[in-house]
Enzyme design. Structure first.
Site, PDB file in Angstrom:
ATOM      1  N   ARG A   1     -29.448  -6.574   2.888  1.00  0.00           N
ATOM      2  CA  ARG A   1     -29.966  -5.290   3.078  1.00  0.00           C
ATOM      3  C   ARG A   1     -28.579  -4.688   2.716  1.00  0.00           C
ATOM      4  O   ARG A   1     -27.470  -4.766   2.897  1.00  0.00           O
ATOM      5  CB  ARG A   1     -29.841  -5.095   4.710  1.00  0.00           C
TER       6      ARG A   1
ATOM      7  N   HIS B   1     -34.997  -3.889  -5.305  1.00  0.00           N
ATOM      8  CA  HIS B   1     -35.580  -4.772  -4.392  1.00  0.00           C
ATOM      9  C   HIS B   1     -36.732  -5.606  -4.872  1.00  0.00           C
ATOM     10  O   HIS B   1     -38.173  -5.474  -4.265  1.00  0.00           O
ATOM     11  CB  HIS B   1     -35.829  -4.007  -3.163  1.00  0.00           C
TER      12      HIS B   1
END
Length: 393
Positions: free
Chosen positions: A285, A333
């Site tokens: 993250r 991502h």
């Protein structure tokens, strides 16, 4: 009948693909742990198709509508006038992916009076306020392990890209150059380097197992120590804390969930304790890293490179400094949403929905919170005080 609100990333700029580079994907029967893959009654898509975007709809739209449910699918999720915000108030189920997360804050959960189930199509549920979900008794589930190997493979790729300075070398080739000295002045072998793994869960262990053949020296830290036989097999050194681990690594990979304890952990103080010229790969993250501290460490040379697949927020604004900071190998991502990974997490999403509609139990490994508390995988990964009973989840 239920209202299902699905937030997915936009279709390709050139339109939904009529054909694909490959005509099929390999069939995987079990995960490395021996756990079985998702087993819905039907798929609603062809494995290998692009199902993570709006037109792909995770293969859910026709099935759900044929059963009489109301389905809203959108990529518009930001701001008070977004489709997500407008449709949330009476939604029973919300589905989104970590790559294009529908942020369910406490305020949004309070407005969603009918909300009963939140599904992450993929892994990682920190875009939902889990405390608020617990207070409301909302079930939060994710498709555990569906794309763990996808992310592990991407991590290994980014480690090699940084250490070998691939981005610079490719740019020289693509621009018509043949500047060998320029191409290799920051290029090293991975062999013999000290690689540290922060959090040795499913993804972290998969990275360990894939990096071991490169002849690296492996160490790790985790809330749960791995079995002695596993440490011996991979010649692993255990560290009690991230603060200890980072002082003795040339490469650090990050696989921890985002919690209040990990938010902003990679800050100026911690980075300063790493050996000069270390590399960091963060597919976990973005908010685990202090954005500007990473930039400063690269500009000063304290870090030799930073690669990651995650940003804060997502999608990242065009002027996000990680797009242009020196010696970066960032991606948008995509690690967990390969076409292979999509097939598994779309199937898992349908399995969760089938269980929920039937009133049958959802697999414990898919559960993050349920009945007002952390359960299953959530008790292991997100609860502040995990118990021994959840070590194997």
């Amino acid at each position: 009948m239920a209202k299902i609100l699905i937030v997915l990333y936009p279709d390709p700029i050139t339109g939904y693909p009529p054909t694909y580079a490959r005509t099929s994907i390999p069939q995987i029967d079990t995960y490395p742990t021996g756990a079985t893959l998702p087993s819905p009654k039907d798929l609603g898509f062809t494995p290998g198709d692009l199902v993570g975007c709006v037109s792909g709809n995770l293969g859910l739209k026709d099935w759900l509508e044929s059963a009489g449910h109301t389905v809203v699918i959108t990529d518009d999720k930001e701001g008070a006038d977004s489709v997500f915000e407008r449709e949330l108030h009476d939604a029973d189920v919300v589905i989104s992916q970590p790559f294009w997360p529908a942020y369910l804050t406490a305020e949004r959960i309070a407005k969603a009076k009918n909300l009963q189930l939140v599904i992450t199509a993929g892994i990682g549920s920190d875009h939902t306020d889990l405390n608020a979900a617990n207070e409301r008794g909302i079930t939060v589930a994710e498709v555990t392990y569906s794309n763990s190997i996808s992310v592990a493979e991407h991590t290994v790729m980014q480690v090699l890209v940084l250490v070998r300075d691939f981005v610079n070398q490719h740019q020289i080739a693509a621009s018509g150059g043949w500047n060998i000295a320029d191409a290799v002045e920051r290029s090293y072998d991975l062999e013999g380097m000290r690689v540290g793994i922060f959090a040795a869960g499913r993804i972290g262990r998969a990275v360990i197992e894939r990096l071991a053949p490169f002849g690296v020296r492996l160490s790790y830290t985790d809330r749960f120590r791995l079995p002695a036989e596993y440490e011996e097999k991979y010649n692993l050194t255990f560290h009690e804390s991230i603060e200890s681990l980072v002082t003795e690594v040339d490469v650090l990979t990050i696989h921890a969930p985002l919690t209040e304890q990990t938010r902003g952990l990679l800050n100026d103080e911690l980075l300063a304790t790493m050996p000069h010229g270390a590399y960091i790969v963060n597919p976990a993250r973005g908010a685990i890293a202090d954005r500007d501290a990473i930039v400063r460490a690269l500009e000063s040379g304290q870090l030799a490179g930073y690669a990651g697949d995650v940003w804060d927020p997502q999608p990242a604004p065009a002027d996000h400094p990680w797009r242009t900071m020196p010696h970066n190998a960032m991606t948008t991502h995509t690690s967990g949403t390969s076409l292979s990974g999509q097939a598994r997490y779309a199937a898992g999403t349908r399995e969760i929905l089938e269980n929920w509609f039937d009133g049958s139990p959802i697999r414990p490994e898919y559960i993050i919170v349920e009945g007002g508390g952390y359960k299953g995988t959530g008790a292991h990964s997100y609860a502040e005080k995990p118990t021994k009973d959840n070590q194997g989840v």
